[in-house]
Scaffold this active site. Structure first.
Site, PDB file in Angstrom:
ATOM      1  N   TYR A  95      26.059  34.578  54.456  1.00 18.72           N
ATOM      2  CA  TYR A  95      24.540  33.808  54.559  1.00 18.72           C
ATOM      3  C   TYR A  95      24.909  32.531  55.508  1.00 18.72           C
ATOM      4  CZ  TYR A  95      20.933  32.039  52.045  1.00 18.72           C
ATOM      5  OH  TYR A  95      19.464  31.729  51.581  1.00 18.72           O
TER       6      TYR A  95
ATOM      7  N   TRP B 218      22.534  29.481  57.360  1.00 20.00           N
ATOM      8  CA  TRP B 218      21.034  29.202  58.084  1.00 20.00           C
ATOM      9  C   TRP B 218      21.689  29.184  59.798  1.00 20.00           C
ATOM     10  CZ3 TRP B 218      15.859  26.535  58.122  1.00 20.00           C
ATOM     11  CH2 TRP B 218      15.370  26.758  56.998  1.00 20.00           C
TER      12      TRP B 218
END
Ligand SMILES: Nc1nc2c(c(=O)[nH]1)N[C@H]1C(S)=C(S)[C@@H](COP(=O)(O)OP(=O)(O)OC[C@H]3O[C@@H](n4cnc5c(=O)[nH]c(N)nc54)[C@H](O)[C@@H]3O)O[C@H]1N2
Ligand SMILES: Nc1nc2c(c(=O)[nH]1)N[C@H]1C(S)=C(S)[C@@H](COP(=O)(O)OP(=O)(O)OC[C@H]3O[C@@H](n4cnc5c(=O)[nH]c(N)nc54)[C@H](O)[C@@H]3O)O[C@H]1N2
Ligand SMILES: [Mo]
Length: 774
Positions: A110, A112
């Site tokens: 996970y 960005w």
């Protein structure tokens, strides 16, 4: 403007200046009405001392492999050649696959990453692992998992709703009362995954205000609506919004203010919900008087608010933060129920919103085309964990857990592969994470910088930044597509994630399948072409790729029709039903009731046992710590940059505290304090503020985790990552989301010699067989 100077970041597009291969300056682009300062961190940081220069392997791993894993985060690193590093990773992948199968590889990864759509590190990793035979993945987000899970049962899929939000110009014309639960911080609307070309929130808030819209900020923090200085402030106790929302519903029904016709035609389950609000089974009426002690808001103010909402064209927006909590699902459900009772859903200027300021996305009057994306292939392994249960998974292999009505079992993970995220930033209860992190046999991380996650890995592979490669920047609702040029050479020995995975795929025998024989530019062209039908569906005719690449910037025409969330459903609930089981808004959900979760019955619900648990904890740990998104960076990204550094106090992450709470502890502005609870301790720098509810303190997330002595089970974090204090519990069995928005702590002035912050320094390197060198 020369198109070859543009760089796209999640927080904006900038014009980049270089001199002799060095990044020297960035400046905002002309089309951004309120550019983010975060970009100013790039010069200095991108080519600075925190970069990973070469492939590096933990000393113990190089000597003794997995058996040495207790040494993670403690041992020095050995820099090795790409040849040696890639062979090591390929051999370990092959071994784990042979011995344990692909499900033993965790590739949820996970995070960005960077803004470009091709070099999106997580997509590259998933594509690579899919060709290798699959991996255990993750589902939903840290951002909004509780919301993502509850909404399909009661209103519809969040992603779809998000793109259909009522446009700001419509609100500016019609909205009389804007109720902002969790405020509307400009801070958070700086960013948007994939790009944020125009920061328009400030403009729209000012326009609404000028047009006479009244604002109410329901938040423990007044500054959450600092863009509207005369907004009313209801300083709610953290985690109590559901009690407030239930009481508002109760008033609407008791005082005959709810929209009976809308409820009849557009909802199901009114009767059982009403019975709950009036205490038919538990004898407790969810009145404003009941809510007063739970929310810290006067009963009179709650009753008055319900009447104001019914009297005006009212938009109720709930920030994502409010569901990042225990029972976070209920805050969204109760918001849906309240706005359904008000009957304004689907009207211009009224109804509801999810996160109008949580990113620079909701409400933008832009086309929703999300742009090119990398095809990831198919994952033959089916298992996916709820993303925030990562440490649970490592600590409890083979054990069952409940999730959204089903029982699942945690896989037995032996290999963790991370690219483009920072779990030592984002996960809760970091000391527990460190214990869990010792379980797998091998941990590989691709990173640009020596983050804590890199320092706790076995093998670290240096990745390029987006300034060092070509890509396409584009994001849903952003309205732009930008050709991202290479501005500087790759730093030291850094390689693109794509090149790293291509090298591994070659060793593992599937290079051709992974690369399809393409270089980066060829991929950009293919992804661009593949996005063409989706563009056309949104009324966008893309030019030929070469023209786009030469032009550098595409700005799409704004949509002709102003958008109003759920207008079609309002106009015709029979022929434009919702995607819920009943096709209507579910005030009562039989599906959820059938799950049999005591904490999550068939209607919006206040869970008194959780409230009582919180009160017990509060006796020992009197302060609520809110961990909000940072103004000066994106999560942990560019914490080492100048904009973030300037915000620190004596080198520590700032903590906001009310002067009364500070005085009671002999703490003054600018002091360094120790913040602690049963899970850990950190240092922070004090900022006194009247703009925060007494009993509540606030820190931003994203200060790089900086443990003082990793031999301790609970080392002091010298720098101030709030996740050493947060609790690692799911929101509920329904959503299993991150519940870190608040936790309980105590604070004391830090006495003694301040330890130096070393978070942004690289680890110690050794050459095998030699003494340590700094
Ligand atoms: N206590 C608390 N915790 C929270 C939250 C909270 O509110 N409170 N919020 C949560 C939320 S909403 C989120 S989204 C998460 C965010 O958590 P993350 O998304 O994991 O945080 P980032 O700091 O953005 O991490 C991205 C990492 O990827 C690296 N990176 C960037 N580009 C590239 C690339 O091209 N290649 C490679 N290999 N690496 C790259 C960066 O250097 C950085 O270390 O945090 C969550 N954690
Ligand atoms: N600059 C910047 N912007 C960002 C990010 C970033 O890292 N940096 N991260 C982005 C990401 S990934 C996400 S998911 C979004 C998150 O967006 P949100 O989740 O909306 O943002 P937060 O900052 O966590 O919280 C917003 C406010 O909610 C208030 N709040 C906290 N608890 C409660 C509560 O119990 N009740 C009420 N009523 N209010 C409460 C806090 O005071 C806080 O300031 O932000 C995005 N925007
Ligand atoms: Mo997020």
């Amino acid at each position: 403007m020369k198109p070859d100077q543009l760089a796209v970041m999640h927080w904006g597009t900038y014009r980049v200046t270089t001199d002799n291969g060095k990044l020297t300056a960035v400046s905002p682009v002309a089309w951004d009405s309120n550019p983010s300062r975060i970009g100013q961190s790039l010069p200095g940081a991108v080519q600075g001392t925190s970069r990973v220069r070469r492939p590096a392997v933990r000393e113990g791993f190089l000597k003794g492999g997995a058996a040495s894993r207790e040494g993670r985060g403690r041992e020095p690193f050995v820099e090795v050649s790409w040849e040696q590093a890639l062979t090591l990773v390929a051999d370990e992948l092959t071994r784990v696959k042979r011995e344990q199968g692909n499900a033993a590889i965790y590739g949820g990864s996970y995070g960005w990453s960077s803004a470009g759509r091709f070099h999106h590190a997580q997509s590259q990793l998933h594509r690579f692992l899919n060709f290798f035979g699959g991996y255990t993945g993750s589902t939903n987000t840290y951002s909004i998992a509780a919301g993502e899970r509850i909404l399909p049962h009661i209103l519809g899929d969040l992603d779809t709703l998000q793109r259909q939000h009522t446009h700001w110009p419509v609100l500016a014309e019609h909205c009389e009362l804007f109720v902002a639960i969790g405020g509307l911080p400009l801070r958070n609307a700086q960013v948007n995954g994939g790009g944020a070309n125009d920061h328009a929130l400030q403009h729209w808030l000012q326009t609404l205000r000028r047009n006479g819209t009244r604002f109410i900020n329901i938040s423990p923090v007044k500054n959450d609506l600092s863009a509207v200085p005369d907004a009313d402030w209801l300083a709610v106790i953290p985690g109590s919004d559901t009690a407030l929302l239930l009481a508002l519903c109760q008033v609407l029904i008791a005082d005959g203010l709810y929209d009976r016709a809308f409820v009849d035609s557009h909802t199901v389950g009114f009767a059982p919900y009403r019975d709950y609000l009036f205490g038919r089974d538990d004898g407790v009426v969810k009145s404003p008087e009941w809510a007063e002690s739970r929310t810290g808001l006067a009963a009179g103010a709650i009753r008055h608010l319900a009447h104001e909402m019914a009297r005006h064209r009212t938009m109720i927006n709930i920030a994502w933060s409010v569901q990042r909590a225990r029972q976070g699902e209920q805050t969204f459900w109760a918001t849906v129920a309240l706005t359904a009772l008000l009957g304004q859903i689907g009207t211009p200027g009224g109804g509801l919103g999810f996160g109008y300021a949580s990113t620079n996305l909701a409400g933008a009057d832009r086309r929703v085309f999300s742009g090119p994306r990398l095809p990831q292939g198919r994952n033959p392994v089916e298992g996916k964990i709820p993303v925030a249960r990562f440490a649970d998974m490592l600590l409890h292999p083979g054990e069952p857990y409940e999730f959204d009505g089903q029982t699942h079992f945690y896989p037995d993970i032996r290999f963790v592969y991370w690219a483009g995220g920072n779990v030592f930033h984002h996960h809760q209860d970091l000391n527990r994470l460190v214990r869990a992190w010792r379980r797998p046999e091998t941990i590989v991380v691709h990173e640009q910088y020596w983050t804590a996650q890199a320092k706790f890995a076995d093998i670290v592979l240096p990745a390029t930044t987006s300034l060092e490669r070509e890509d396409i920047g584009s994001a849903s609702n952003d309205g732009f597509m930008i050709a991202m040029r290479q501005h500087i050479a790759p730093f030291a020995d850094a390689r693109d994630d794509y090149v790293i995975f291509s090298g591994l795929a070659a060793r593992l025998g599937f290079r051709e399948a992974y690369t399809e024989g393409r270089d980066v530019r060829a991929w950009l062209q293919v992804m661009y072409e593949q996005s063409r039908p989706r563009a056309e569906a949104e009324g966008i005719a893309l030019p030929a790729f070469d023209d786009f690449w030469q032009q550098g910037v595409l700005e799409f025409m704004r949509p002709e029709e102003p958008q109003i969330l759920l207008k079609d459903f309002r106009d015709d609930p029979i022929n434009a039903p919702l995607a819920t089981p009943s096709g209507k808004i579910e005030l009562f959900s039989q599906t959820i009731a059938d799950f049999g979760y005591e904490e999550c019955p068939g209607h919006p619900y206040w869970h008194e046992p959780e409230a009582q648990y919180q009160q017990t904890v509060a006796r020992e740990w009197p302060l609520h710590l809110l961990s909000s998104q940072p103004r000066t960076r994106l999560h942990s990204q560019y914490d080492h940059g100048s904009v973030s550094r300037e915000s620190k106090i004596s080198g520590r992450e700032p903590l906001w505290i009310h002067p009364h709470d500070a005085a009671a502890r002999g703490i003054r502005d600018g002091d360094v304090v120790k913040v602690f609870n049963t899970r850990g301790a950190l240092l922070a720098g004090v900022k006194l503020s009247e703009a925060i509810r007494p009993g509540v303190v606030q820190m931003s997330t994203g200060a790089w985790y900086d443990p003082e002595n990793t031999a301790n089970a609970q080392p002091l974090d010298k720098h101030g990552n709030p996740n050493v204090l947060t609790e690692d519990r799911g929101s509920s069995r329904l959503g299993q989301g991150c519940s870190a928005q608040s936790c309980r702590v105590e604070i004391a002035k830090f006495e003694g010699r301040l330890p130096a912050v070393t978070a942004w320094e690289p680890p110690v390197f050794v050459t095998l067989g030699q003494q340590k060198q700094a």
